[in-house]
Design a protein around this motif. Sequence first.
Motif, PDB file in Angstrom:
ATOM      1  N   ILE A 145      13.814  16.021   3.930  1.00 27.47           N
ATOM      2  CA  ILE A 145      12.633  16.659   4.515  1.00 27.47           C
ATOM      3  C   ILE A 145      13.044  17.881   5.332  1.00 27.47           C
ATOM      4  O   ILE A 145      12.406  18.939   5.274  1.00 27.47           O
ATOM      5  N   ALA A 146      14.129  17.751   6.086  1.00 31.72           N
ATOM      6  CA  ALA A 146      14.611  18.880   6.882  1.00 31.72           C
ATOM      7  C   ALA A 146      15.033  20.048   5.988  1.00 31.72           C
ATOM      8  O   ALA A 146      14.747  21.212   6.296  1.00 31.72           O
ATOM      9  N   TYR A 178      28.685  16.005   4.090  1.00 31.47           N
ATOM     10  CA  TYR A 178      29.520  14.978   4.714  1.00 31.47           C
ATOM     11  C   TYR A 178      28.764  14.207   5.796  1.00 31.47           C
ATOM     12  O   TYR A 178      29.003  13.013   5.988  1.00 31.47           O
ATOM     13  N   CYS A 179      27.824  14.863   6.484  1.00 33.01           N
ATOM     14  CA  CYS A 179      27.189  14.256   7.658  1.00 33.01           C
ATOM     15  C   CYS A 179      25.731  13.850   7.481  1.00 33.01           C
ATOM     16  O   CYS A 179      25.265  12.951   8.186  1.00 33.01           O
ATOM     17  N   CYS A 180      24.991  14.487   6.570  1.00 34.97           N
ATOM     18  CA  CYS A 180      23.529  14.370   6.611  1.00 34.97           C
ATOM     19  C   CYS A 180      22.993  13.002   6.227  1.00 34.97           C
ATOM     20  O   CYS A 180      21.813  12.730   6.445  1.00 34.97           O
ATOM     21  N   THR A 181      23.805  12.131   5.656  1.00 33.70           N
ATOM     22  CA  THR A 181      23.325  10.785   5.329  1.00 33.70           C
ATOM     23  C   THR A 181      23.951   9.722   6.228  1.00 33.70           C
ATOM     24  O   THR A 181      23.725   8.530   6.025  1.00 33.70           O
ATOM     25  N   ARG A 182      24.706  10.136   7.216  1.00 32.04           N
ATOM     26  CA  ARG A 182      25.334   9.190   8.131  1.00 32.04           C
ATOM     27  C   ARG A 182      24.371   8.856   9.270  1.00 32.04           C
ATOM     28  O   ARG A 182      23.566   9.686   9.687  1.00 32.04           O
ATOM     29  N   THR A 193      15.918  19.218  14.805  1.00 27.76           N
ATOM     30  CA  THR A 193      16.040  20.637  15.143  1.00 27.76           C
ATOM     31  C   THR A 193      15.487  21.515  14.026  1.00 27.76           C
ATOM     32  O   THR A 193      14.749  22.479  14.274  1.00 27.76           O
ATOM     33  N   ILE A 194      15.834  21.183  12.777  1.00 29.02           N
ATOM     34  CA  ILE A 194      15.340  21.981  11.643  1.00 29.02           C
ATOM     35  C   ILE A 194      13.819  21.882  11.528  1.00 29.02           C
ATOM     36  O   ILE A 194      13.122  22.894  11.354  1.00 29.02           O
TER      37      ILE A 194
END
Length: 543
Positions: A145-146, A178-182, A193-194
């Motif tokens: 969504i972001a 690397y981070c967005c699904t953690r 924020t986005i």
Amino acid sequence: MERDDGGGGGLFFRGLQNRCHEKTKLRTRKSTLYLSPQKSTGRCGDLLGENIYLVLFIIALRICNCFLVQTSFVPDEYWQSLEVAHHMVFNNYGYLTWEWTERLRGYTYPLIFASIYKILHLLGKDSVHLLIWIPRLAQAFLSAIADLRLYSLMKQLENQQVARWVFFCQLCSWFTWYCCTRTLTNTMETVLTIIALFYYPLEGSKSMNSVKYSSLVALAFIIRPTAIIPWIPLLFRHFWQEQRKLDLILHQFLPVGFVTLSLSLIIDRIFFGQWTLVQYNFLKFNVLQDLGSFYGSHPWHWYFSQGFPAVLGTHLPFFIHGCFLAPKRYRIFLVTVLWTLLVYSMLSHKEFRFIYPVLPFCMVFCGYSLNNLKTWKKPALSFLFLSNMLLALYTGLVHQRGTLDVMTNIQELSYNNTNVSSASVLMMMPCHSTPYYSHVHYPLPMRFLQCPPDLTGKTDYLVEADMFYLNPLKWLYMEFQNDSPLPTHLIIFSVLEEEISPFLISNNYERTAVFFHTHFPESRTGSHVYVYERKLKGKLNQR
């Protein structure tokens, strides 16, 4: 619709009879020339303001992203979210770190995953695999969504072509992958924020809404108080340009802040059992007292010399190029990035993930760079895509995966043995190296080396993990003397094997599983994770 509004054409129609005039109105209503593009697009099928096929594509991409990230990053991914959620729902077994006893963290973010766990439990579907993957899939959906909000915003501010390049840069960023699904608070901070930026009042934006964006910023602050840092320049800019400043504060910012802070206080009152302002405690510990340096410190320039270039990766030259090309109205984004780097540089404890929320701002400049490339565009795109995907796949599938893979072995120990109640596990690794009960979901006796910081000011303070690594063999013999019960399973990094081999041999421990990790130069880690099982005359001890 009045046909007279057509200028000179309207004067011509004034002399016609009313019946002819009505027929003309009917014809114009049926003509597709008088339909707005947005309405016709909506009839084709929109979702979240974008084409449904684009929405489904990005959701599918982030789901694949989720399953292609099978490595460990930092302990907070589990110990400040999933472990807390597991303890909230299945409080007969679980573990809360010292931050929760000191009330430095709030329950708002873990409550999201606790709700998922509770629903799975009520449905009788709380298997360990669903407990692991459903929260991550939920986080992947929010990140999708972001991504869409960033694309929609750039379409409003510029055009579809620039928006596509910004979107491309966002999707192929190795660090975002690397981070967005953690399940990190930093990930949720970045998502909020986005989305908040989508509603922020920027020149050319058609979706600006002060209440919506300030609500999202306030929620990000409740989840992670340092989330306010990137928004300080943006909030000041909004306040400076707002003509009705008093109305903005009294009727928008203050009500939003009051509601979100009250919600946070109530949630924490329920779970802590007393009124607690965790945001103040968090800022006091990490910013005012700078006690986070207990977990490591770096020189002031680390973010500029190492952290920021590593996070941007091969986007860096495009970011620098885009800074010279982007319109002046995007200077606020550059100010936000520099401000955030400067503020975090003043803190001793530094990590890559702390600056993750400013990465989408950088993608705007990268997109401008690609949009203005002419002769070298195709080679640049190929280089950007391949370099990021190789790094994303390596960090997602290879780098530091042993500490997660070993939990599969512990799950099998829990579910495949009839006398599991007599089994026990000791993790002789740097503290919080692995997840805990959220990845086992069974009341198996487990223990790890503790490492709470010193809050009393002792000069010679040593945590249990430090005492162990000073002399591992001596620590083991002292810990298990006088017939103290030995754990049935030990988990160690391979670098420790040779040093404690006398203890392993004398107590009949045999290596039963090996999991590839990644070799580091530090003395406490190694290229593999080993599982040792205690055997006695060919049978499991006390089994």
